[in-house]
Design an enzyme around this catalytic site. Structure first.
Site, mmCIF file in Angstrom:
data_model
loop_
_atom_site.group_PDB
_atom_site.id
_atom_site.type_symbol
_atom_site.label_atom_id
_atom_site.label_comp_id
_atom_site.label_asym_id
_atom_site.label_seq_id
_atom_site.Cartn_x
_atom_site.Cartn_y
_atom_site.Cartn_z
ATOM 1 N N CYS A 2 -1.603 7.086 5.790
ATOM 2 C CA CYS A 2 -2.714 6.317 6.359
ATOM 3 C C CYS A 2 -2.150 5.089 7.043
ATOM 4 C CB CYS A 2 -3.708 5.905 5.280
ATOM 5 S SG CYS A 2 -5.094 4.898 5.922
ATOM 6 N N GLU A 23 -34.071 -6.029 16.094
ATOM 7 C CA GLU A 23 -33.061 -5.040 15.690
ATOM 8 C C GLU A 23 -33.579 -3.638 16.000
ATOM 9 O OE1 GLU A 23 -30.229 -2.758 14.335
ATOM 10 O OE2 GLU A 23 -29.928 -4.936 14.344
ATOM 11 N N ASN A 78 -25.532 -11.223 17.704
ATOM 12 C CA ASN A 78 -24.485 -10.642 16.855
ATOM 13 C C ASN A 78 -24.389 -9.153 17.197
ATOM 14 O OD1 ASN A 78 -22.590 -10.270 14.799
ATOM 15 N ND2 ASN A 78 -24.172 -9.829 13.288
ATOM 16 N N CYS A 117 -7.514 3.250 -2.385
ATOM 17 C CA CYS A 117 -7.347 2.345 -1.234
ATOM 18 C C CYS A 117 -7.510 0.888 -1.663
ATOM 19 C CB CYS A 117 -8.365 2.684 -0.153
ATOM 20 S SG CYS A 117 -8.351 1.550 1.246
ATOM 21 N N GLN A 161 -22.329 -6.703 6.978
ATOM 22 C CA GLN A 161 -20.900 -6.954 7.120
ATOM 23 C C GLN A 161 -20.108 -6.378 5.946
ATOM 24 O OE1 GLN A 161 -23.186 -9.281 7.855
ATOM 25 N NE2 GLN A 161 -22.679 -10.105 9.870
ATOM 26 N N CYS A 189 -17.493 -9.367 16.728
ATOM 27 C CA CYS A 189 -16.397 -8.690 16.035
ATOM 28 C C CYS A 189 -15.353 -8.195 17.023
ATOM 29 C CB CYS A 189 -16.922 -7.534 15.182
ATOM 30 S SG CYS A 189 -17.772 -6.244 16.142
ATOM 31 N N CYS A 214 -4.636 0.353 8.408
ATOM 32 C CA CYS A 214 -4.379 -1.088 8.291
ATOM 33 C C CYS A 214 -3.101 -1.402 9.053
ATOM 34 C CB CYS A 214 -4.262 -1.493 6.826
ATOM 35 S SG CYS A 214 -5.802 -1.334 5.896
ATOM 36 N N CYS A 219 0.850 -1.193 0.000
ATOM 37 C CA CYS A 219 0.000 0.000 0.000
ATOM 38 C C CYS A 219 0.883 1.239 0.000
ATOM 39 C CB CYS A 219 -0.921 -0.005 1.212
ATOM 40 S SG CYS A 219 -1.926 1.502 1.364
#
Length: 375
Positions: free
Chosen positions: A11, A261, A306, A87, A211, A333, A14, A3
């Site tokens: 940036c 939800e 979730n 990106c 997701q 997550c 990541c 990258c």
């Protein structure tokens, strides 16, 4: 994956960029197993790998710079725009749209919002790509005064991006770190993007969660459905159900499924998908998951949760612990909040689990576990 933005230091989102992908995946798997080892002698399945690049189906891009030279990306430490339109973790279809959107900013004279000066029109562009290569584009602006300019420029935008299925203006007038506001103005005939996952055409409305990695999401839904089928419950709750991915994936003849939800937009999406698929035994409710569970007069045979990164929290974990419900599937997550929640549910033990690498090049991961109440 290489990258140029990372190498140049502009940036650092990541954080694992430059680490061989096999090592990333092995480290995530080992970390999850070690962190969750106190909660059951689990038979862990091999981790699910992702494409190393081009995996993100959505981009939440800050608009900076000027009308004639807009940046599409992030802000630096001084709140100046950094352009990231190339990106590499964004899907190719998303990357292809970003230069067109930059041109749209200039053509419509939408002034990028300046955080230091608290002036300007356009804060973000939010782009989502479906597996059918169709786009949802959302312009986050400060006021409805901007909408006529967006609407006037829409024919040109749709000509340049004929795969743009949904275009909206989201109104976010406040000066604070909140990406979007409550009011959404749909500017196209279609108000939902079809996300075809495992043969199920999920309908994604503008303010609905989905997701970020479609291919890994499909593996996640398949895995959870397989676990549920081994338990074979007659009734299932899917709490924090989003657009209904898990609820719809586990639907089966003779099985009652209820999804819950907070986002009404997501519930509308889920209901539309269930109706189109002919699944009358699957129902969706708009409301808080914990409040729903605490007020319910009956209990299901199995619960799927979730939650967002913070986890389900003490109240819902305590309710599950005292519920007597035989099985829980927890998709997380954030394995740290998952561990905190499991510590509050000592009657449940992990039977099996799996790491799914939803976020390559970063330290984030999805972890799914099947929990069984100890005898």
């Amino acid at each position: 994956m290489d990258c140029s933005y990372f190498d140049a230091g502009v940036c650092r989102s990541c954080t694992l960029m430059g680490t061989p992908y096999a090592a990333q995946l092995a480290d995530k798997d080992a970390h999850a197993r070690e962190l969750l080892a106190p909660y059951g002698d689990a038979a862990w399945l091999p981790p699910v790998a992702s494409a190393e690049s081009g995996y993100r189906n959505k981009a939440k891009m800050v608009v900076g710079g000027s009308v004639d030279a807009p940046t599409i990306g992030i802000l630096d430490e001084n709140d100046r725009g950094i352009d990231l339109r190339e990106c590499g973790i964004c899907a190719p279809g998303v990357r292809a749209a970003l230069p067109v959107l930059a041109g749209f900013v200039t053509a419509t004279r939408l002034v990028p919002y300046s955080v230091p000066d608290r002036r300007g029109d356009l804060k973000y562009v939010l782009v989502t790509l479906s597996p059918d290569d169709e786009l949802m584009i959302r312009f986050v602006v400060r006021s409805e005064d901007c909408v006529p300019r967006i609407r006037a420029g829409l024919p040109g935008l749709l000509s340049a991006l004929p795969n743009a299925r949904v275009v909206t203006a989201n109104i976010q007038p406040e000066h604070k770190a909140v990406v979007e506001g409550e009011r959404e103005i749909v500017l196209t005939p279609d108000s939902s993007l079809v996300m075809r996952v495992g043969g199920m055409p999920l309908r994604l409305r503008p303010q609905s969660f989905f997701q970020t990695n479609t291919a890994v999401a499909e593996r996640l839904y398949d895995q959870v459905a397989a676990w549920v089928d081994t338990v074979s419950p007659a009734s299932v709750w899917d709490l924090y159900c989003g657009v209904g991915g898990f609820a719809l994936a586990v639907a089966a003849a003779g099985r009652r499924v209820v999804g819950v939800e907070t986002s009404r937009e997501a519930v509308r999406s889920a209901r539309a998908t269930a109706a189109a698929a002919g699944l009358p035994q699957v129902a969706f409710r708009a409301g808080d998951a914990t409040a729903f569970a605490l007020s319910a007069k009956t209990r299901p045979d199995l619960v799927i949760v979730n939650p967002p990164r913070r986890g389900i929290g003490a109240e819902l974990a305590g309710w599950l612990e005292g519920s007597g419900i035989p099985g829980v599937v927890y998709s997380s997550c954030n394995p740290k909040s998952l561990a905190h929640d499991l510590a509050r549910m000592p009657s449940y033990r992990i039977v099996t689990g799996r790491v799914l690498d939803m976020f390559p090049q970063t330290g984030h991961m999805e972890v799914a576990v099947l929990l069984q109440r100890a005898a």
